[in-house]
Design a protein around this motif. Structure first.
Motif, PDB file in Angstrom:
ATOM      1  N   ILE A   1       7.564  12.146  12.278  1.00  0.00           N
ATOM      2  CA  ILE A   1       7.497  13.476  12.537  1.00  0.00           C
ATOM      3  C   ILE A   1       8.644  13.751  12.043  1.00  0.00           C
ATOM      4  N   VAL A   2       9.312  15.100  10.680  1.00  0.00           N
ATOM      5  CA  VAL A   2       9.968  15.272  10.523  1.00  0.00           C
ATOM      6  C   VAL A   2      10.053  16.854  10.220  1.00  0.00           C
ATOM      7  N   VAL A   3      11.358  17.087  11.096  1.00  0.00           N
ATOM      8  CA  VAL A   3      11.551  19.136  11.257  1.00  0.00           C
ATOM      9  C   VAL A   3      12.355  19.442  10.280  1.00  0.00           C
TER      10      VAL A   3
ATOM     11  N   GLY B   1       7.672   4.976  -2.208  1.00  0.00           N
ATOM     12  CA  GLY B   1       6.250   4.646  -2.218  1.00  0.00           C
ATOM     13  C   GLY B   1       5.381   5.796  -1.473  1.00  0.00           C
ATOM     14  N   PHE B   2       5.988   7.612  -1.328  1.00  0.00           N
ATOM     15  CA  PHE B   2       5.210   7.933  -1.158  1.00  0.00           C
ATOM     16  C   PHE B   2       4.203   8.547  -1.661  1.00  0.00           C
ATOM     17  N   ILE B   3       3.379   8.701  -1.418  1.00  0.00           N
ATOM     18  CA  ILE B   3       2.513   9.984  -2.720  1.00  0.00           C
ATOM     19  C   ILE B   3       2.688  11.050  -1.445  1.00  0.00           C
ATOM     20  N   GLU B   4       2.065  12.240  -2.001  1.00  0.00           N
ATOM     21  CA  GLU B   4       1.598  13.391  -1.224  1.00  0.00           C
ATOM     22  C   GLU B   4       0.343  13.539  -1.004  1.00  0.00           C
ATOM     23  N   THR B   5       0.263  14.195   0.558  1.00  0.00           N
ATOM     24  CA  THR B   5      -1.639  14.161   0.672  1.00  0.00           C
ATOM     25  C   THR B   5      -1.559  16.222   1.433  1.00  0.00           C
ATOM     26  N   ASN B   6      -2.902  16.211   0.915  1.00  0.00           N
ATOM     27  CA  ASN B   6      -2.722  18.069   1.937  1.00  0.00           C
ATOM     28  C   ASN B   6      -3.532  18.010   3.055  1.00  0.00           C
ATOM     29  N   SER B   7      -3.084  16.825   3.389  1.00  0.00           N
ATOM     30  CA  SER B   7      -3.971  16.603   5.109  1.00  0.00           C
ATOM     31  C   SER B   7      -2.708  16.323   5.924  1.00  0.00           C
ATOM     32  N   ALA B   8      -2.605  16.675   7.196  1.00  0.00           N
ATOM     33  CA  ALA B   8      -1.633  15.551   7.768  1.00  0.00           C
ATOM     34  C   ALA B   8      -2.099  14.581   8.991  1.00  0.00           C
ATOM     35  N   GLU B   9      -3.461  14.959   8.450  1.00  0.00           N
ATOM     36  CA  GLU B   9      -4.457  13.972   9.864  1.00  0.00           C
ATOM     37  C   GLU B   9      -4.169  11.803   8.930  1.00  0.00           C
ATOM     38  N   ASP B  10      -4.084  12.140   8.149  1.00  0.00           N
ATOM     39  CA  ASP B  10      -4.138  11.237   7.284  1.00  0.00           C
ATOM     40  C   ASP B  10      -2.847  10.774   6.564  1.00  0.00           C
ATOM     41  N   ALA B  11      -1.234  11.383   7.439  1.00  0.00           N
ATOM     42  CA  ALA B  11      -0.244  11.206   5.810  1.00  0.00           C
ATOM     43  C   ALA B  11       0.450   9.888   7.329  1.00  0.00           C
ATOM     44  N   ASP B  12       1.360   9.369   6.874  1.00  0.00           N
ATOM     45  CA  ASP B  12       2.789   8.630   7.696  1.00  0.00           C
ATOM     46  C   ASP B  12       3.786   9.048   8.134  1.00  0.00           C
ATOM     47  N   LEU B  13       3.823  10.194   7.165  1.00  0.00           N
ATOM     48  CA  LEU B  13       5.270  11.125   7.289  1.00  0.00           C
ATOM     49  C   LEU B  13       4.621  12.441   7.015  1.00  0.00           C
ATOM     50  N   ILE B  14       4.897  13.274   7.926  1.00  0.00           N
ATOM     51  CA  ILE B  14       4.770  14.820   8.398  1.00  0.00           C
ATOM     52  C   ILE B  14       5.961  15.282   8.101  1.00  0.00           C
ATOM     53  N   VAL B  15       6.345  15.978   7.291  1.00  0.00           N
ATOM     54  CA  VAL B  15       7.324  17.560   7.611  1.00  0.00           C
ATOM     55  C   VAL B  15       7.376  18.744   7.449  1.00  0.00           C
ATOM     56  N   LEU B  16       7.279  19.204   8.525  1.00  0.00           N
ATOM     57  CA  LEU B  16       7.265  20.671   8.618  1.00  0.00           C
ATOM     58  C   LEU B  16       8.674  21.210   7.777  1.00  0.00           C
ATOM     59  N   ASN B  17       8.712  21.951   7.153  1.00  0.00           N
ATOM     60  CA  ASN B  17       9.241  22.473   6.638  1.00  0.00           C
ATOM     61  C   ASN B  17       9.491  23.813   6.681  1.00  0.00           C
ATOM     62  N   THR B  18      10.584  23.645   7.634  1.00  0.00           N
ATOM     63  CA  THR B  18      10.566  25.693   8.612  1.00  0.00           C
ATOM     64  C   THR B  18      10.877  26.801   7.913  1.00  0.00           C
ATOM     65  N   CYS B  19      11.270  27.833   8.351  1.00  0.00           N
ATOM     66  CA  CYS B  19      11.897  29.215   8.023  1.00  0.00           C
ATOM     67  C   CYS B  19      11.995  29.789   9.761  1.00  0.00           C
ATOM     68  N   HIS B  20      12.998  30.218   9.207  1.00  0.00           N
ATOM     69  CA  HIS B  20      13.184  31.209  10.394  1.00  0.00           C
ATOM     70  C   HIS B  20      13.828  32.705  10.323  1.00  0.00           C
TER      71      HIS B  20
ATOM     72  N   MET C   1       0.678  -1.075   0.123  1.00  0.00           N
ATOM     73  CA  MET C   1      -0.053  -0.384  -0.214  1.00  0.00           C
ATOM     74  C   MET C   1       0.975   1.376   0.074  1.00  0.00           C
ATOM     75  N   LYS C   2       0.568   2.420  -0.635  1.00  0.00           N
ATOM     76  CA  LYS C   2       1.006   3.363  -0.812  1.00  0.00           C
ATOM     77  C   LYS C   2       1.634   4.168   0.539  1.00  0.00           C
ATOM     78  N   LYS C   3       2.164   4.715   0.839  1.00  0.00           N
ATOM     79  CA  LYS C   3       2.472   5.823   1.771  1.00  0.00           C
ATOM     80  C   LYS C   3       2.427   6.741   1.593  1.00  0.00           C
ATOM     81  N   LYS C   4       1.438   7.469   2.681  1.00  0.00           N
ATOM     82  CA  LYS C   4       1.253   9.456   2.040  1.00  0.00           C
ATOM     83  C   LYS C   4       2.303   9.884   3.361  1.00  0.00           C
ATOM     84  N   VAL C   5       3.029  10.992   1.774  1.00  0.00           N
ATOM     85  CA  VAL C   5       3.473  12.562   3.081  1.00  0.00           C
ATOM     86  C   VAL C   5       2.680  13.550   2.873  1.00  0.00           C
ATOM     87  N   TYR C   6       2.442  14.235   3.846  1.00  0.00           N
ATOM     88  CA  TYR C   6       2.648  15.808   4.304  1.00  0.00           C
ATOM     89  C   TYR C   6       3.357  16.303   4.290  1.00  0.00           C
ATOM     90  N   VAL C   7       3.739  17.527   3.602  1.00  0.00           N
ATOM     91  CA  VAL C   7       4.811  18.395   3.694  1.00  0.00           C
ATOM     92  C   VAL C   7       4.531  19.935   3.948  1.00  0.00           C
TER      93      VAL C   7
END
Ligand code: 5AD
Ligand code: SF4
Length: 464
Positions: free
Chosen positions: A82-84, A30-49, A1-7
């Motif tokens: 969860i990835v920062v 095997g990751f496909i992109e999703t627009n919601s954190a709720e159904d993601a297997d991987l959540i990436v916060l791409n941060t700004c400083h 099954m595909k895994k989902k990533v939310y960036v």
């Protein structure tokens, strides 16, 4: 099954580009992109400083994600990873693991090509990678598929340089993104051709200090941005070029000449000035005066008389007096910006300006920002109103809000909506502007593209 990533991406265009590159690295895993954190297997916060209490915002987001992680562990028996990433990751490093128990991996912008290996490692232990590796990460970043490129639209970002050596005293970029490096021209051109072959019609060439570009050319010589833009304009299918963000010191003769010689180079220049006061510019270590800036604008306008300008401003830099601020307002009135970004000075830990003693009180900063934004908004509206009755070439980017409507951008980056069911995404069409709204222009088709003087190219392979 595909895994989902939310960036979730914050901040500048570099981060938007990096978010796509991370998705590209993860696609073969095997990751496909999703627009919601709720159904993601991987959540990436791409941060700004860059400003404000960015790190604090990330920590509160991570607090929310911790709750979600616990709930999903209870409900589903498994939790998202969860990835920062991004500049807060680079600046804070291991501190993030200490303060945010939900985080599995902290990864800096120079290590995205290692994401699969880092994620594998993060299954066993919590990981931090904020090294500046010697190898070129671009060599290890996989290319997106033509379908993916097309789904991302006809206008694409193209990173040509990263990092900054200018050390403006307010700015964290030289510390978070490191020393300035330019990608070799051949690699940029190969990426450009791949994007164009999949239907991209416009490149926004990006870098933290993009016009400091000095990459190795295929001829073994050092290429300037001007030279590179000439070659990008020749990539089949490419009709429009833009670049951002520039430093006034790096507006060299080649680049100004490119504004004269390249029809594809859009007549719109984002050139941050930050302040109109020489005293403040010196304190900022900008290494240009207000007159230098005015002269650069004059030369660029001489090369391309229809050019419009955009800028960044900081108010309330340490030591800024009312008179200094007046100088900034005067520069705005004298120059006339089509649009601009303006910010209250925000002390960044580790930067020289944060240590300066004459910090400006918050209420003074707020009052100056409001006054500056009023002046800039007035100019922006004036610029937009002046479009009424004119005919612009519009690059069609998507369907409009209503049936039969299409939407795209003018040469000046204005959003334009017009009625026409027949044109395709990726076409460039002439649109006569009939009305302006607060954030877009409205118009009707007006014959053939090229009417406003910008280039028309055979659509060919790009008819999406
Ligand atoms: N405070 C406020 N604004 C800042 N910028 C960069 N650093 C700071 C800071 N410490 C602004 C500059 C820059 C834009 C990207 O962000 O105007 O051009
Ligand atoms: Fe920061 Fe100045 Fe470099 Fe821009 S030129 S990234 S403001 S240090």
């Amino acid at each position: 099954m595909k895994k989902k990533v939310y960036v979730k991406s914050y901040g500048c265009q570099m981060n938007a580009y990096d978010a796509e590159r991370m998705a590209d690295v993860l696609a073969p895993e095997g990751f496909i992109e999703t627009n919601s954190a709720e159904d993601a297997d991987l959540i990436v916060l791409n941060t700004c400083h860059i400003r404000e209490k960015a790190a604090e915002k990330v920590y509160s987001e991570l607090g929310r994600l911790r709750v979600m992680k616990d709930e999903r562990t209870a409900a589903e028996g498994r939790a998202p990873t969860i990835v920062v990433a991004g500049c807060v990751a680079q600046a804070e490093g291991g501190e993030i693991l200490r303060r945010a128990p939900a985080v599995d991996l902290v990864v800096g912008p120079q290590s995205y090509h290692n994401l699969p290996a880092l994620l594998a490692k993060a299954k066993r232990e919590r990981v931090v990678d904020t090294e500046f590796p010697v190898e070129d990460k671009f060599d290890h970043l996989p290319a997106p598929s033509p379908q993916k490129i097309r789904a991302r639209g006809v206008s694409a970002f193209l990173t040509i340089q990263e990092g900054c050596d200018k050390f403006c005293t307010f700015c964290v970029v030289p510390y978070t993104r490191g020393a300035e490096i330019s990608r070799p021209a051949a690699k940029i051109l190969a990426e450009a051709e791949r994007l164009a072959a999949a239907g991209v019609r416009e490149f926004t060439v990006i870098g933290q200090n993009v016009n400091a570009y000095h990459g190795e050319g295929p001829d073994g010589r050092t290429w300037s941005l001007g030279r590179l833009l000439h070659r990008l304009a020749d990539v089949p299918g490419i009709a429009r070029l833009r670049y951002t963000t520039s430093h006034p010191r790096d507006m060299d003769d080649d680049l100004i000449a490119a504004h004269r010689d390249l029809q594809a180079l859009m007549p719109y220049l984002h050139l941050p000035v930050q302040s109109g006061s020489d005293r403040i510019l010196a304190g900022m270590n900008r290494r240009h005066t207000r007159d230098d800036y005015r002269r650069i604008i004059d030369r660029t306008r001489a090369a391309r008389p229809d050019i419009a300008l955009s800028s960044d401003f900081i108010v309330g830099f340490p030591g800024e007096t009312d008179a200094d601020f007046e100088d900034t307002l005067r520069l705005v009135r004298e120059t006339g910006f089509a649009s601009a970004f303006s910010f209250k000075y925000s002390p960044r830990p580790g930067t020289p300006a944060a240590e300066m003693v004459e910090q400006v009180p918050e209420d003074v900063k707020s009052a100056r920002l409001a006054a500056l934004q009023d002046a800039l908004e007035e100019d922006r509206q004036k610029f937009n109103r002046a479009a009424v009755g004119r005919t612009f070439d519009v690059l069609v980017e998507r369907k409009g809000r209503h049936a039969g409507q299409m939407a795209g951008k003018s040469p000046y980056l204005q959003a334009v909506q017009f009625d026409d069911g027949e044109v395709a995404i990726g076409d460039i069409v002439a649109v006569e502007i009939t009305e302006t709204g607060p954030n877009s222009l409205f118009g009707r088709r007006a014959g053939q593209a090229g009417a406003s003087g910008t280039i028309v190219r055979a659509v060919g392979a790009n008819a999406a």
